[in-house]
Design a protein around this motif. Structure first.
Motif, PDB file in Angstrom:
ATOM      1  N   TRP A   1      13.110  -0.151   9.245  1.00 47.00           N
ATOM      2  CA  TRP A   1      12.615  -0.758   8.048  1.00 47.00           C
ATOM      3  C   TRP A   1      11.874  -2.043   7.909  1.00 47.00           C
ATOM      4  O   TRP A   1      11.047  -2.193   7.336  1.00 47.00           O
ATOM      5  CB  TRP A   1      14.147  -1.345   7.390  1.00 47.00           C
ATOM      6  N   LYS A   2      12.195  -2.895   9.046  1.00 46.36           N
ATOM      7  CA  LYS A   2      11.152  -3.937   9.382  1.00 46.36           C
ATOM      8  C   LYS A   2       9.632  -3.450   9.803  1.00 46.36           C
ATOM      9  O   LYS A   2       8.735  -4.073   9.246  1.00 46.36           O
ATOM     10  CB  LYS A   2      11.476  -4.869  10.308  1.00 46.36           C
ATOM     11  N   ARG A   3       9.591  -2.237  10.337  1.00 52.04           N
ATOM     12  CA  ARG A   3       8.240  -1.781  10.608  1.00 52.04           C
ATOM     13  C   ARG A   3       7.518  -1.364   9.291  1.00 52.04           C
ATOM     14  O   ARG A   3       6.446  -1.546   9.110  1.00 52.04           O
ATOM     15  CB  ARG A   3       8.328  -0.376  11.449  1.00 52.04           C
ATOM     16  N   LYS A   4       8.358  -0.426   8.483  1.00 53.93           N
ATOM     17  CA  LYS A   4       7.861  -0.068   7.337  1.00 53.93           C
ATOM     18  C   LYS A   4       7.436  -1.366   6.271  1.00 53.93           C
ATOM     19  O   LYS A   4       6.351  -1.375   5.357  1.00 53.93           O
ATOM     20  CB  LYS A   4       8.890   0.735   6.550  1.00 53.93           C
ATOM     21  N   LEU A   5       8.318  -2.544   6.296  1.00 56.20           N
ATOM     22  CA  LEU A   5       8.026  -3.648   5.423  1.00 56.20           C
ATOM     23  C   LEU A   5       6.924  -4.578   5.961  1.00 56.20           C
ATOM     24  O   LEU A   5       5.903  -4.731   5.238  1.00 56.20           O
ATOM     25  CB  LEU A   5       9.147  -4.903   5.656  1.00 56.20           C
ATOM     26  N   ALA A   6       6.651  -4.424   7.413  1.00 56.39           N
ATOM     27  CA  ALA A   6       5.373  -5.208   7.981  1.00 56.39           C
ATOM     28  C   ALA A   6       4.075  -4.452   7.311  1.00 56.39           C
ATOM     29  O   ALA A   6       3.129  -5.045   7.148  1.00 56.39           O
ATOM     30  CB  ALA A   6       5.494  -5.178   9.332  1.00 56.39           C
ATOM     31  N   ALA A   7       4.052  -2.996   7.525  1.00 53.74           N
ATOM     32  CA  ALA A   7       3.079  -2.196   6.908  1.00 53.74           C
ATOM     33  C   ALA A   7       2.897  -2.428   5.517  1.00 53.74           C
ATOM     34  O   ALA A   7       1.707  -2.523   5.015  1.00 53.74           O
ATOM     35  CB  ALA A   7       3.491  -0.633   7.131  1.00 53.74           C
ATOM     36  N   ARG A   8       3.878  -2.641   4.839  1.00 51.46           N
ATOM     37  CA  ARG A   8       3.687  -2.893   3.422  1.00 51.46           C
ATOM     38  C   ARG A   8       3.073  -4.170   2.942  1.00 51.46           C
ATOM     39  O   ARG A   8       1.999  -4.352   2.131  1.00 51.46           O
ATOM     40  CB  ARG A   8       4.978  -2.733   2.674  1.00 51.46           C
ATOM     41  N   VAL A   9       3.359  -5.166   3.963  1.00 48.78           N
ATOM     42  CA  VAL A   9       2.606  -6.568   4.002  1.00 48.78           C
ATOM     43  C   VAL A   9       1.215  -6.396   3.919  1.00 48.78           C
ATOM     44  O   VAL A   9       0.520  -6.922   3.383  1.00 48.78           O
ATOM     45  CB  VAL A   9       3.356  -7.408   4.665  1.00 48.78           C
TER      46      VAL A   9
ATOM     47  N   LEU B   1       1.760   3.674  -2.920  1.00 48.61           N
ATOM     48  CA  LEU B   1       2.694   2.697  -2.241  1.00 48.61           C
ATOM     49  C   LEU B   1       2.427   1.406  -3.138  1.00 48.61           C
ATOM     50  O   LEU B   1       3.330   0.709  -3.412  1.00 48.61           O
ATOM     51  CB  LEU B   1       2.288   2.600  -0.818  1.00 48.61           C
ATOM     52  N   ARG B   2       1.547   1.158  -3.209  1.00 49.91           N
ATOM     53  CA  ARG B   2       1.152  -0.292  -4.028  1.00 49.91           C
ATOM     54  C   ARG B   2       1.874  -0.176  -5.284  1.00 49.91           C
ATOM     55  O   ARG B   2       2.770  -1.139  -5.533  1.00 49.91           O
ATOM     56  CB  ARG B   2      -0.118  -0.454  -4.250  1.00 49.91           C
ATOM     57  N   HIS B   3       1.911   0.881  -5.907  1.00 51.31           N
ATOM     58  CA  HIS B   3       2.597   0.819  -7.226  1.00 51.31           C
ATOM     59  C   HIS B   3       4.046   1.218  -7.353  1.00 51.31           C
ATOM     60  O   HIS B   3       5.036   0.784  -8.249  1.00 51.31           O
ATOM     61  CB  HIS B   3       1.824   2.010  -8.321  1.00 51.31           C
ATOM     62  N   SER B   4       4.554   1.801  -6.125  1.00 50.04           N
ATOM     63  CA  SER B   4       5.988   1.972  -6.109  1.00 50.04           C
ATOM     64  C   SER B   4       6.893   0.850  -5.164  1.00 50.04           C
ATOM     65  O   SER B   4       7.929   0.850  -5.496  1.00 50.04           O
ATOM     66  CB  SER B   4       6.195   3.537  -5.746  1.00 50.04           C
TER      67      SER B   4
END
Length: 244
Positions: free
Chosen positions: A108-116, A172-175
């Motif tokens: 989850w933290k990997r995905k969160l960092a990718a979203r940042v 991803l930006r919108h969701s």
């Protein structure tokens, strides 16, 4: 009447073997990736410490110089340094998230960092930061044609990386990033399916463009610091004030 499902062991031996090989391969791949992340993480942290120090030092230097030349009234020089600081700040944000996006043991933290990282790339206001004000600065400072071409090439590389992020990961930006999709099922699915390595690849392209621009800045400042460049900036500033 519903057909009865055949159990795995009731299938043909070839089918059973293929299924077992597929399951084992998936399990081995998962274990291999987890092991690779565990091994690579401390190495990346060690390697990136030096880059972090350089980035932090460069940020402080460019900030101080941008404030100084703006105070002295050299608008073109201030514009160039401000733009360099703009890209450096984005690069530092991405750098802070990059290692976790690639190697953190918590998915989850990997995905969160990718979203940042994606949010940083998506929200860059390149045209506002490097639009009319930069063209005016290059004109005021009497910047030569070849050097203008170098600036254009660097900005084109940055825009290309941003455009890739915007098109490839717009959903991803919108969701999951700037907004939260009210369809939580879709939002969750989008988050867990993020490809961190693809995000990192686009971030590397942004780095390359930002570095090209940073490499151009010393040459720009050299021309802006010549007598012709300084006089051009002063004349342009006086003309603008006279029109006000």
């Amino acid at each position: 009447m519903r057909p009865t499902r055949r159990k795995l062991l009731d299938q043909s031996p070839d089918l059973v073997r293929r299924y077992v090989r597929m399951v084992v391969h998936r399990k081995q791949s998962k274990i291999s990736r987890a092991l690779a992340r565990r091994i690579i993480r401390p190495k990346l942290q060690w390697v990136e410490r030096k880059r972090k120090k350089v980035l932090d030092s460069t940020l402080r230097t460019v900030y101080a110089e941008a404030v100084r030349v703006r105070r002295l009234g050299f608008d073109a020089s201030a514009c160039v340094l401000n733009l360099g600081l703009y890209f450096l700040t984005a690069e530092r944000d991405i750098h802070a998230a990059k290692i976790d996006a690639l190697t953190h043991p918590d998915p989850w933290k990997r995905k969160l960092a990718a979203r940042v990282i994606l949010l940083t790339l998506h929200e860059l206001e390149v045209d506002k930061a490097a639009g009319h004000s930069l063209r005016q600065a290059l004109s005021d400072g009497k910047i030569s044609g070849p050097l203008r071409d170098s600036v254009t090439d660097a900005l084109r590389a940055i825009r290309k990386a941003q455009s890739q992020a915007q098109h490839q990961f717009a959903y991803l930006r919108h969701s999951t990033i700037a907004h939260r999709d009210p369809d939580a099922i879709q939002q969750y699915r989008d988050i867990i399916e993020i490809d961190e390595f693809e995000v990192a690849r686009i971030a590397v392209e942004f780095y390359a463009g930002a570095q090209k621009f940073m490499d151009v800045i010393p040459r720009l400042l050299n021309q802006l610091s010549t007598l012709e460049g300084l006089l051009g900036q002063m004349d342009a500033r006086r003309a603008r004030h006279a029109r006000q």
